[in-house]
Design a protein around this motif. Structure first.
Motif, PDB file in Angstrom:
ATOM      1  N   MET A 194       0.828  -1.208   0.000  1.00 24.66           N
ATOM      2  CA  MET A 194       0.000   0.000   0.000  1.00 24.66           C
ATOM      3  C   MET A 194       0.866   1.263   0.000  1.00 24.66           C
ATOM      4  SD  MET A 194      -2.807   1.319   2.781  1.00 24.66           S
ATOM      5  CE  MET A 194      -2.853   3.061   3.137  1.00 24.66           C
ATOM      6  N   GLU A 209       3.735   1.835  -1.365  1.00 24.39           N
ATOM      7  CA  GLU A 209       4.217   2.151  -2.696  1.00 24.39           C
ATOM      8  C   GLU A 209       3.088   2.614  -3.613  1.00 24.39           C
ATOM      9  OE1 GLU A 209       7.337   2.507  -3.611  1.00 24.39           O
ATOM     10  OE2 GLU A 209       7.719   2.116  -1.489  1.00 24.39           O
ATOM     11  N   LYS A 210       1.891   2.044  -3.432  1.00 26.64           N
ATOM     12  CA  LYS A 210       0.738   2.436  -4.236  1.00 26.64           C
ATOM     13  C   LYS A 210       0.396   3.912  -4.010  1.00 26.64           C
ATOM     14  CE  LYS A 210      -2.767  -0.408  -4.434  1.00 26.64           C
ATOM     15  NZ  LYS A 210      -4.006  -1.153  -4.076  1.00 26.64           N
ATOM     16  N   CYS A 239      -6.791   2.632  -3.131  1.00 23.00           N
ATOM     17  CA  CYS A 239      -6.555   1.652  -2.066  1.00 23.00           C
ATOM     18  C   CYS A 239      -7.874   1.057  -1.592  1.00 23.00           C
ATOM     19  CB  CYS A 239      -5.845   2.305  -0.879  1.00 23.00           C
ATOM     20  SG  CYS A 239      -4.214   2.970  -1.264  1.00 23.00           S
ATOM     21  N   LYS A 298       3.075   6.192  -5.500  1.00 21.60           N
ATOM     22  CA  LYS A 298       2.930   6.256  -6.944  1.00 21.60           C
ATOM     23  C   LYS A 298       1.777   7.169  -7.346  1.00 21.60           C
ATOM     24  CE  LYS A 298       2.145   3.301 -10.987  1.00 21.60           C
ATOM     25  NZ  LYS A 298       1.903   1.907 -11.458  1.00 21.60           N
ATOM     26  N   THR A 299       0.658   7.088  -6.616  1.00 27.78           N
ATOM     27  CA  THR A 299      -0.501   7.942  -6.902  1.00 27.78           C
ATOM     28  C   THR A 299      -0.146   9.412  -6.723  1.00 27.78           C
ATOM     29  OG1 THR A 299      -2.048   6.211  -6.197  1.00 27.78           O
ATOM     30  CG2 THR A 299      -2.881   8.465  -6.245  1.00 27.78           C
TER      31      THR A 299
END
Length: 453
Positions: free
Chosen positions: A1, A3-4, A164, A7-8
């Motif tokens: 999460m 890294e997600k 997420c 990135k966003t």
């Protein structure tokens, strides 16, 4: 999460280095995880983070405890915390809105007050929130724009957790030993969003466990389609726009009719959006479509004092004047310039020809003074006014219609008269009864120039 979210933030350019960040902190798992993540990158990015907690005044002691929890969490992270308290129930009655909508309005007002002009606002909407939003809009009625759901970035509002899942957010909190508060009202089905969360989404997930994911992915695809169509609408809007007066938008009716209905609605929505502070409804767009089918002179009024009118080849959008333009009448002494503020002009009648540069700001005509038997005036039209022409005479009303003078300009259009008889309609026609020719002995020049307010 982790890294997600990182990135966003990078993909949508949410928070520039050194930015001022206002984090909406309710105390739930979503906002706690978001604050913890942003705090972990604060030193690296040189962000100035402040948390804002809204006390809605609806849940008594429980709400007080939520506020204390937010303050304590921020203190443990070394982050400033601002608590804003409102009586949402009272405000909802005053505004004649539901408590849910009123709470949202007050929250974002508080966030923007804290952010100022340069700050960015982080809110913790996640994928399930996105699915709920889309379903809610479907139930209320929406178009393609509504089906795109919430944008990752809209103005100063940023949603770093939008891609997420709720489950991975709670897992992040557990892994990092983060506590959070559960809002008891989230289990009350009197709110529309809660009904969707508690009843509809579980049923959809029985049909397909990935229903929420697919709804959110569809919103992302539609957002790309929407972006492309908006670019096309912007181009068509520019092509169809005609020269217009200040505070007005003129669109070619011919070009609007030539568009596909879907694109025409977008162009009309873009034009209305220039004047309206609220979203443009489908009902308003349909009213404009209906107006387009009618003849010149037809008009339609909209909320916030907006008027749409067919003026010959143009659809004109403008703000309604608070009052009808009043008539005026000014005597024109010879060799004296007279200011006429109602028309924004200055008029001078003179026996001496004055060379002036021809432009859109000036207008000059010459007459035979010996044929002018009465005092010269500059005034607005009266009922029954006409102008003598070579082949008879013409009513001023009919002249305005033939020359496509907009209806709202006719009441303040300046006429030059000799006594009660119209001598000259500037820019349109001059009387045949007093025109200068080779036999004229005394010539009088009438000059009009546009002046600033």
């Amino acid at each position: 999460m982790r890294e997600k979210v990182r990135k966003t933030i990078a993909q949508f350019h949410m928070f520039p280095r050194g930015a001022k960040l206002i984090v909406g902190l309710s105390g739930g798992a979503d906002s706690v995880a978001m604050l913890h993540l942003l705090h972990s990158w604060q030193e690296e990015e040189n962000w100035q983070i402040t948390a804002v907690h809204i006390h809605h005044g609806l849940r008594g002691r429980e709400a007080d405890e939520d506020a204390r929890f937010a303050e304590n969490l921020c203190a443990s992270l070394g982050i400033p915390c601002v608590v804003k308290e409102y009586d949402v129930a009272k405000e909802a009655k005053l505004r004649r809105l539901g408590e849910e909508e009123t709470g949202r309005i007050l929250r974002y007002a508080a966030f923007r007050e804290a952010a100022g002009r340069e700050g960015r606002i982080a809110v913790a909407h996640h994928r399930k929130d996105q699915a709920e939003t889309i379903l809610m809009r479907l139930c209320r009625g929406t178009g393609l724009t509504g089906l795109t759901g919430m944008s990752p970035v809209r103005g100063d509002i940023c949603r770093p957790l939008l891609f997420c899942d709720r489950e991975e957010i709670e897992q992040y909190c557990r892994e990092n030993h983060l506590h959070w508060r559960e809002d008891a009202t989230n289990q009350q089905e009197k709110y529309t969003r809660n009904k969707l969360r508690l009843r509809v989404l579980p049923l959809l997930e029985e049909i397909n466990p990935k229903a929420v994911t697919h709804i959110a992915e569809t919103a992302s695809l539609l957002a790309e389609e929407e972006e492309f169509l908006e670019q096309q609408a912007e181009a068509y809007f520019a092509q169809g726009k005609l020269p217009s007066a200040p505070e007005e938008v003129h669109l070619s009716r011919e070009k609007l009719h030539a568009l596909h209905p879907a694109m025409r609605r977008r162009v009309l929505r873009k034009a209305m959006g220039i004047f309206l502070q609220t979203d443009v409804s489908q009902v308003q767009i349909q009213a404009l479509e209906d107006l387009l089918q009618k003849e010149s002179g037809k008009s339609r009024d909209f909320p916030q004092g907006i008027r749409a009118e067919n003026r010959y080849e143009a659809l004109v959008l403008s703000r309604k004047r608070e009052q009808q333009a009043e008539g005026f009448c000014y005597e024109l002494p010879v060799d004296e310039e007279v200011l006429i503020p109602e028309a924004g002009i200055a008029v001078c009648a003179s026996f001496h020809e004055k060379k002036v540069e021809i432009s859109a700001e000036t207008c000059t005509n010459v007459f035979d003074y010996d044929k002018i038997k009465y005092t010269l005036f500059c005034r607005t039209r009266k009922a029954g006014d006409f102008i003598p022409l070579q082949n008879g005479r013409k009513k001023i009303k009919d002249l305005f219609i033939d020359e496509k003078i907009p209806r709202d300009r006719r009441a303040s259009y300046p006429l030059i008269t000799m006594g009660e008889e119209v001598l000259w309609v500037p820019g349109l026609r001059a009387s045949a009864a007093a025109g200068a020719d080779e036999q004229t002995v005394r010539r009088i020049w009438i000059r009009i120039r546009r002046v600033q307010e």
